[in-house]
Enzyme design. Structure first.
Site, PDB file in Angstrom:
ATOM      1  N   ASP A   1      -1.926   5.753  -5.007  1.00  0.00           N
ATOM      2  CA  ASP A   1      -2.189   4.953  -3.823  1.00  0.00           C
ATOM      3  C   ASP A   1      -2.656   3.546  -4.204  1.00  0.00           C
ATOM      4  OD1 ASP A   1      -4.474   5.344  -0.973  1.00  0.00           O
ATOM      5  OD2 ASP A   1      -3.035   3.789  -1.538  1.00  0.00           O
TER       6      ASP A   1
ATOM      7  N   ASP B   1       0.817  -1.210   0.000  1.00  0.00           N
ATOM      8  CA  ASP B   1       0.000   0.000   0.000  1.00  0.00           C
ATOM      9  C   ASP B   1       0.851   1.261   0.000  1.00  0.00           C
ATOM     10  OD1 ASP B   1      -2.254   1.470   2.480  1.00  0.00           O
ATOM     11  OD2 ASP B   1      -1.769   1.990   0.412  1.00  0.00           O
TER      12      ASP B   1
END
Ligand SMILES: Cc1noc(C)c1CN(C)Cc1cc2n(n1)CCN(c1cc(N)ncn1)C2
Length: 422
Positions: A311, A127
């Site tokens: 992201d 992430d």
């Protein structure tokens, strides 16, 4: 008497103090055959600093105007050659691992990692929008664990408690977790970091409990965002960086298919054409950069600097309302539904593509990526993969956008991000 040869050689022996001003030092190898000098110059692999002691002695002879004996000249060449061979042998680390969608609509991607000795394998969500490496663990209450793999520090001979340290993280959708911290050996795709901070969950929110295919996260944002206190911890990438061949990791996420994350190298087989880089602002800790504009379907490109974060931990693409309404204006029956919490449309609608710019390059997201999912298995209403960022306070270039490109996250100084067609 100093020969011309010696003077010529002396002119090459730049004092190391200038070394820093020069590109990685050129190694000059002196190879004398019968008085003739041939100089083989090779660039220090990866700019290693190489001190050659025989060269220092050689300089001393020159300094005092004494011809250096042959064996000294030969010694300079011998040491240069041995150093060159040594540098060439230094193995520089790299790693490569799969990015596997955890469900049929790519809500997130997980990657196999190993933790501890003997290695315990977990499936974690890499992430770039956060910087905590946390895992379901033997310390997570059993009523919060539903099918996830767990990390048991007591079963690892290399685990160490980071005593007195705790962490707590909250994500954009309100999910979160908290716990304690160990260090242990941690690998992704063959790339190992010893003593990586591994945050063991003492509590996870219900949405994580319900996600049985996701055993935790590997934060690949900047370490400034790490929530461990009293002392924050470094991400896997920051720990691995000094040993990587190149200070990069790449994301090759795919639509309804397994992609990959690579560390320490850029695989030219995974993209076409050139990689277009753009500047990253690393404060407060996200991979923050700008798009150079957008277009809807075959419409004209609207040049406009759109700042946001790339992201990999966010599923969808969130952009300013003006752009999103311009997109759904092209979709028959689309509406911004409070009831469903975003833009929805009849699943039978024909959607336009969406193109975003990185500097002068253009990346087109296929309509299928934006026809994200049915509201329910029997519904004829579908939810959009492009949604408004108003209320988030930030634009988020999530997986719907990232899977349309090959993305290079470059930890160079200054950091930058690169996009290529694939
Ligand atoms: C939501 C969601 N996203 O992926 C999954 C899986 C889910 C749902 N799932 C039930 C639970 C969950 C919630 C989150 N995740 N997993 C992954 C990390 N999350 C992020 C990361 C980040 N950079 N930015 C925002 N949230 C929130």
């Amino acid at each position: 008497m100093v020969s011309l040869t010696d003077l010529f050689l002396a002119s090459l022996l730049v004092p190391t103090s200038l070394g820093s001003a020069l590109p990685p030092r050129i190694i000059d190898t002196i190879d004398q055959r019968g008085g003739r000098v041939t100089l083989k110059q090779v660039r220090n692999p990866r700019g290693h600093k190489a001190f050659n002691p025989a060269r220092a002695t050689y300089r001393t002879f020159l300094k005092y105007g004494v011809p250096a004996p042959d064996y000294i000249k030969k010694a300079v060449a011998h040491i240069d050659e041995e150093q060159e061979e040594a540098f060439a042998r230094i193995k520089r680390d790299t790693g490569s691992a799969a990015a596997i969608p955890i469900n049929e609509v790519d809500i997130a991607y997980v990657t196999p990692v190993t933790i501890g000795t003997p290695p315990q394998t977990l499936m974690l969500d890499l992430d770039t929008g956060s910087s905590d490496l946390w895992v379901f663990s033997s310390l997570t209450p059993s009523n919060q664990v539903r099918g996830q793999e767990i990390y048991s520090p007591t079963k690892s001979s290399t685990s160490k408690l980071l005593s007195g340290h705790t962490w707590s993280i909250r994500y954009g959708d309100g999910s979160g977790s908290r716990g304690t911290v160990y260090t242990d050996n941690f690998t992704i795709g063959g790339l190992e970091v010893k003593s990586q901070a591994v945050q063991a969950a003492l509590e996870v929110s219900s949405s994580f409990t319900q996600e049985q295919s996701l055993d935790g996260l590997v934060g690949l944002g900047f370490s400034a965002l790490n929530t461990v206190r009293p002392s924050s911890q470094l991400t896997f990438f920051d720990n691995a960086r000094p040993n990587l061949d190149e200070e990069v990791f790449t994301a090759d996420l795919k639509y309804h298919a397994t992609g990959s994350y690579d560390f320490g190298f850029i695989d030219s087989k995974k993209y076409a054409g050139n990689i277009t880089y753009t500047a990253v602002q690393q404060s407060p800790g996200y991979w923050t950069h700008s798009l150079s504009g957008y277009s809807v379907g075959s419409g004209a490109f609207q040049a406009s600097q759109i700042s946001g974060i790339s992201d990999t931990g966010t599923t969808l693409l969130y952009l300013p309302t003006a752009i999103v309404t311009a997109y759904y204006r092209q979709v028959q029956g689309a509406q911004n539904s409070q009831y469903y919490g975003g833009y929805v449309f009849p699943c039978s609608s024909t959607l336009p593509t969406f193109t975003f710019g990185i500097e002068g390059a253009r990346f087109t997201i296929p309509a299928s990526y934006i026809n994200y999912t049915r509201i329910s298995p029997t519904s004829t209403t579908c939810y959009g993969g492009l949604q408004s960022s108003s209320g988030l306070g930030i634009n988020i270039f999530g997986d719907v956008a990232l899977k349309a490109a090959f993305v290079v996250f470059s930890g160079t100084n200054p950091p930058r991000i690169g996009f290529a067609i694939k």
